[in-house]
Design a protein around this motif. Structure first.
Motif, PDB file in Angstrom:
ATOM      1  N   ALA A 105      45.837  41.680  45.284  1.00 49.32           N
ATOM      2  CA  ALA A 105      45.153  41.572  46.610  1.00 49.32           C
ATOM      3  C   ALA A 105      44.289  40.432  46.446  1.00 49.32           C
ATOM      4  N   THR A 106      43.426  40.124  45.479  1.00 50.06           N
ATOM      5  CA  THR A 106      42.583  39.129  45.270  1.00 50.06           C
ATOM      6  C   THR A 106      43.414  37.835  45.748  1.00 50.06           C
ATOM      7  N   LEU A 107      44.531  37.815  44.718  1.00 48.50           N
ATOM      8  CA  LEU A 107      45.277  36.536  44.640  1.00 48.50           C
ATOM      9  C   LEU A 107      46.119  36.267  45.872  1.00 48.50           C
ATOM     10  N   ASP A 108      46.624  37.475  46.629  1.00 49.11           N
ATOM     11  CA  ASP A 108      47.279  37.081  48.090  1.00 49.11           C
ATOM     12  C   ASP A 108      46.190  36.649  48.993  1.00 49.11           C
ATOM     13  N   SER A 109      44.775  37.027  48.816  1.00 51.08           N
ATOM     14  CA  SER A 109      43.749  36.806  49.955  1.00 51.08           C
ATOM     15  C   SER A 109      43.530  35.143  49.951  1.00 51.08           C
ATOM     16  N   GLY A 110      43.731  34.461  48.711  1.00 51.52           N
ATOM     17  CA  GLY A 110      43.497  32.813  48.800  1.00 51.52           C
ATOM     18  C   GLY A 110      41.958  32.744  48.366  1.00 51.52           C
ATOM     19  N   ILE A 111      41.233  33.700  48.106  1.00 51.27           N
ATOM     20  CA  ILE A 111      39.788  33.482  47.918  1.00 51.27           C
ATOM     21  C   ILE A 111      39.448  32.852  46.340  1.00 51.27           C
ATOM     22  N   ARG A 112      38.880  32.145  46.090  1.00 52.81           N
ATOM     23  CA  ARG A 112      38.325  31.740  44.461  1.00 52.81           C
ATOM     24  C   ARG A 112      37.634  33.044  44.063  1.00 52.81           C
ATOM     25  N   ALA A 113      37.804  33.447  42.986  1.00 53.93           N
ATOM     26  CA  ALA A 113      37.413  34.774  42.442  1.00 53.93           C
ATOM     27  C   ALA A 113      37.483  34.889  40.628  1.00 53.93           C
ATOM     28  N   ILE A 114      36.343  35.393  40.228  1.00 57.66           N
ATOM     29  CA  ILE A 114      36.357  35.938  38.859  1.00 57.66           C
ATOM     30  C   ILE A 114      36.658  37.509  39.073  1.00 57.66           C
ATOM     31  N   PHE A 115      37.641  37.854  38.548  1.00 56.32           N
ATOM     32  CA  PHE A 115      38.154  39.396  38.848  1.00 56.32           C
ATOM     33  C   PHE A 115      37.456  40.122  37.705  1.00 56.32           C
ATOM     34  N   GLY A 116      36.419  40.794  37.910  1.00 57.99           N
ATOM     35  CA  GLY A 116      35.751  41.352  36.622  1.00 57.99           C
ATOM     36  C   GLY A 116      36.321  42.756  36.343  1.00 57.99           C
ATOM     37  N   TYR A 117      37.318  42.886  35.732  1.00 55.55           N
ATOM     38  CA  TYR A 117      37.925  44.020  35.314  1.00 55.55           C
ATOM     39  C   TYR A 117      36.866  44.970  34.760  1.00 55.55           C
TER      40      TYR A 117
END
Length: 520
Positions: free
Chosen positions: A147-159
């Motif tokens: 979902a994060t990838l699909d949204s297009g936002i720049r992110a650090i996904f803190g698993y």
């Protein structure tokens, strides 16, 4: 939210461009053009010509072009819980919100995360550090990341691995004793290796970690192995109070050699990830001094901290404010109880800091005169360049400069009701004190337009009927969230929140005699 750019170049023509000069001073350039090419800011100046016939031209007369906001602490998956925590403190939120990934399926997680990302984009956030304590199973983590990838936002996904339950119903709430399951550490390492070695990637894998009661050798061994897989950033919740603990964890972090300035993705030398601390309310002055001197990054989230009894936010605390080495930023935290608006957090930070300062002056029988504590420029910088600095991304994002990533906001100040006159006086004050998400006409992330003419553009979803990819408008996403919310609520109705509360307080070894109801 299209995954391909409609054109390789965009020309923003005739706007007020907010640039940064020496000492992070914001320099507005009026009647100025800005050229985006291949995802980067290519040029800033007067009378720039479109480089080719395919260049998209956006007229920006009467508009403010700002760096995108950087949110350094957020739990993006919690959309379906919005409204539930509006009148709750931290203790109630922990078992009725934080632990509720138990009631989510992987598909629920996708829609909650996607809509959380899109809400952030709508409010002008272009980069977010997501403390994603939603990795209940490998499927939950994969859905949230997709979902994060699909949204297009720049992110650090803190698993982040949440407190998981082996059984939870109306009669009992039993925690799973396996706090750090091997499948989670393996998945985290695999994701870091896959996503963190791609220079053009917009999503990086980080880790959220709060299990500091585990032995030092286990904790540092995990971090060291994950660093070898490409993990760069760790984030954790920190505070001193009767619920989170009265003993500061800063000496422990210092003894673990985890307190240090952020480093960029290109730095392969450090043996350990760097640590970003969220909140830090209630820490003794000597510990704030340690954080300032070491450059350890802090994320302050004024809305949640004020509501949930964590005390005043520290972002403008004198020990940090007066230090040249301190790294401080802003986060939304839970959009289940606060909107995903970084300007709103900046606003609350200013006013809460002023209340605290003025209260001390009034208690001495005096009265504040002249100027007040904190400025709009200071908090604007916390939301932009200093937020980027806290993530080790200062040379890529956080300010508008040729060669940096094109993460940009266009505020329609000319047609805004709230920004009227303020924009003409000071565009930074206009954004910090008077703007709303509706005033943001366009949001550009990595050179791609994600919000256009005031509306989110369509997104390519990887989930849905039979896992097929589909292009969805915001209204379609919202409908999926509403359906998911109903199903989650049905599952929550089968859970005993009282049993969950008792289990949590026991697990945290909380002295319940210190807990009081603030409503009484």
């Amino acid at each position: 939210m299209a995954t391909t750019r409609p054109s390789s170049s965009i020309l923003l023509r005739g706007g007020t461009v907010l640039t940064h000069g020496d000492n992070d001073h914001v320099v507005p350039l009026r009647d100025t053009d800005l050229l985006v090419r291949d995802g980067l800011v290519a040029d800033i100046g007067k009378n720039i010509s479109p480089p080719n016939s395919d260049t998209e031209v956006i007229e920006c007369k009467g508009k403010i072009i700002s760096p995108g906001f950087v949110d350094t602490h957020h739990h993006l998956w919690q959309t379906q819980l919005k409204g539930r925590h509006a009148e709750q403190g931290l203790v109630a939120y922990m078992y009725s919100g934080n632990m509720m990934s138990y009631a989510y399926t992987p598909e629920d997680m996708y829609w909650g995360q996607l809509s959380g990302c899109l809400e952030a984009i709508h409010a002008g956030t272009t980069t977010v550090l997501d403390h994603a304590h939603c990795a209940y199973t490998p499927g939950h983590a994969t859905s949230a990341l997709n979902a994060t990838l699909d949204s297009g936002i720049r992110a650090i996904f803190g698993y982040s691995i949440p407190m998981r339950m082996s059984r939870w119903d109306q009669s009992q709430c039993i925690p799973d004793p396996d706090l750090l399951p091997e499948w989670a550490l393996s998945q985290l390492a695999e994701l870091a290796e896959k996503h963190n070695n791609r220079p053009a990637a917009t999503v990086e894998i980080g880790m959220g970690f709060d299990f500091w009661f585990l032995p030092q050798e286990i904790v540092l061994s995990i971090f060291g192995k994950l660093r070898e897989s490409g993990l760069r950033l760790l984030t954790t919740h920190v505070g001193c109070n009767a619920f989170m603990g009265l003993q500061s964890p800063i000496p422990k972090f210092q003894s673990y050699s985890l307190l240090r300035t952020p480093y960029p993705p290109t730095d392969t030398a450090p043996a350990m990830p760097f640590l970003l601390l969220s909140h830090c309310n209630g820490l003794p002055q000597e510990d704030l001094s340690i954080l300032a001197s070491t450059g350890t990054p802090i994320s302050s989230t004024p809305g949640t901290e004020a509501q949930m009894g964590m005390s005043y936010p520290v972002a403008l605390e004198p020990t940090l404010k007066q230090s040249r080495t301190a790294n401080v930023s802003l986060g939304v935290d839970c959009h289940s109880n606060d909107p995903s608006s970084i300007p709103q957090q900046a606003r609350m930070l200013l006013q809460l800091t002023r209340v605290e300062k003025n209260a001390h002056i009034l208690a001495e029988g005096k009265y504040p005169s002249r100027n007040v504590t904190g400025t709009s420029e200071e908090v604007f910088n916390l939301a932009t360049i200093r937020g980027a600095r806290c993530l080790g991304l200062e040379h890529e994002i956080g300010s508008i400069r040729p060669g940096k990533k094109a993460d940009l906001l266009i505020f329609d100040a000319e047609r805004s009701v709230g920004m009227l006159s303020a924009a003409e006086y000071d565009p930074v004050v206009a954004i910090v004190r008077f703007s709303e998400a509706a005033d943001i006409e366009n949001v550009i992330v990595d050179g791609a337009v994600r919000k256009k003419a005031g509306k989110l553009v369509a997104t390519n979803c990887t989930r849905g009927v039979e896992e097929k990819r589909m292009v969805m408008e915001w209204s379609d996403v919202a409908e999926q969230v509403r359906r998911s919310q109903r199903e989650i609520q049905h599952r929550i109705d089968g859970l005993s929140l009282e049993k969950a509360r008792d289990m949590m307080l026991s697990a945290y070894h909380t002295d319940v005699s210190r807990l009081v109801d603030a409503a009484e």
